[in-house]
Scaffold this motif. Structure first.
Motif, PDB file in Angstrom:
ATOM      1  N   ASN A 141       1.101  -1.048   0.172  1.00 18.33           N
ATOM      2  CA  ASN A 141      -0.123   0.092  -0.326  1.00 18.33           C
ATOM      3  C   ASN A 141       0.797   0.949   0.007  1.00 18.33           C
ATOM      4  N   HIS A 162       1.791   4.285  -1.691  1.00 18.11           N
ATOM      5  CA  HIS A 162       1.537   5.237  -3.142  1.00 18.11           C
ATOM      6  C   HIS A 162       2.010   6.572  -2.697  1.00 18.11           C
ATOM      7  N   PRO A 163       2.296   7.683  -3.667  1.00 16.65           N
ATOM      8  CA  PRO A 163       2.264   7.106  -5.665  1.00 16.65           C
ATOM      9  C   PRO A 163       3.228   5.566  -5.480  1.00 16.65           C
TER      10      PRO A 163
END
Length: 200
Positions: A49, A51-52
């Motif tokens: 997870n 991001h970006p």
């Protein structure tokens, strides 16, 4: 960062060579080079997870991929490609990406087993995408010492840190272990044992 860019370069070369052996057009070369270079890191970032995703945050990676792919095409027009160039390039990319992925997972405070898994995935996923799209059985599914080389190198990296070795040196030793195992497996034809059910 420099090592990461170098890994992307080597992986892009590996992908471009694979595309050339499959006789893809220039767009196909660029697609395969890109997937080989950033496929593993993208998978890692999605699972963690983050991001970006790294190449979206820093388009330098894409520029490096395009340059490496174009350079490979031009080089092969002038000189013949050594027989084992693809395997050697893949071994270098495997080592660099495996250690990079392991360090990302390590920095996130994850357990050692997840560090090993994330590092291995970062190292092999791009090659799997390359092989699938060029119609080759992925190395990870063959008996080759491939993912096991990444697992061994990352594990060594973690153990050396446990015994007090500084992270940069442990990382270098781990990468050297991955490359050495992979290249020796290529030279000597090492294979993992297979599982075969006994006859009934």
């Amino acid at each position: 960062y420099a090592l990461d860019l170098f890994g992307v370069t080597v992986a892009a070369v590996s992908g471009a060579l694979a595309a050339g052996r499959t006789e893809l057009d220039l767009l196909g070369v660029l697609v395969i080079a890109s997937l080989t270079a950033v496929g593993g890191g993208t998978t890692r970032d999605l699972l963690l997870n983050r991001h970006p995703i790294f190449w979206i945050a820093d388009p330098t990676y894409l520029i490096v991929i395009c340059a490496a792919a174009a350079g490979t095409v031009l080089y092969t027009r002038a000189r013949p490609v050594p027989a084992n160039a693809l395997l050697v390039a893949d071994a270098l990319a495997l080592a660099l990406f495996a250690m990079s992925g392991a360090q990302v997972a390590e920095s996130a405070g994850l357990s050692p087993i997840i560090v090993v898994l994330m590092g291995t995935m970062t190292g092999v996923a791009g090659g799997v995408l390359r092989d699938v799209l060029t119609g080759v059985v992925p190395l990870i599914l063959r008996r080759d010492v491939y993912a096991s080389a990444a697992i061994s190198g990352i594990s060594l990296y973690l153990v050396l840190q446990t015994f007090g070795m500084r992270r940069p040196l442990a990382s270098g030793v781990g990468m050297a272990a991955v490359v050495t195992l992979r290249l020796l497996a290529i030279i000597w034809g090492w294979r993992l044992p297979i599982f075969r059910l006994p006859p009934t």
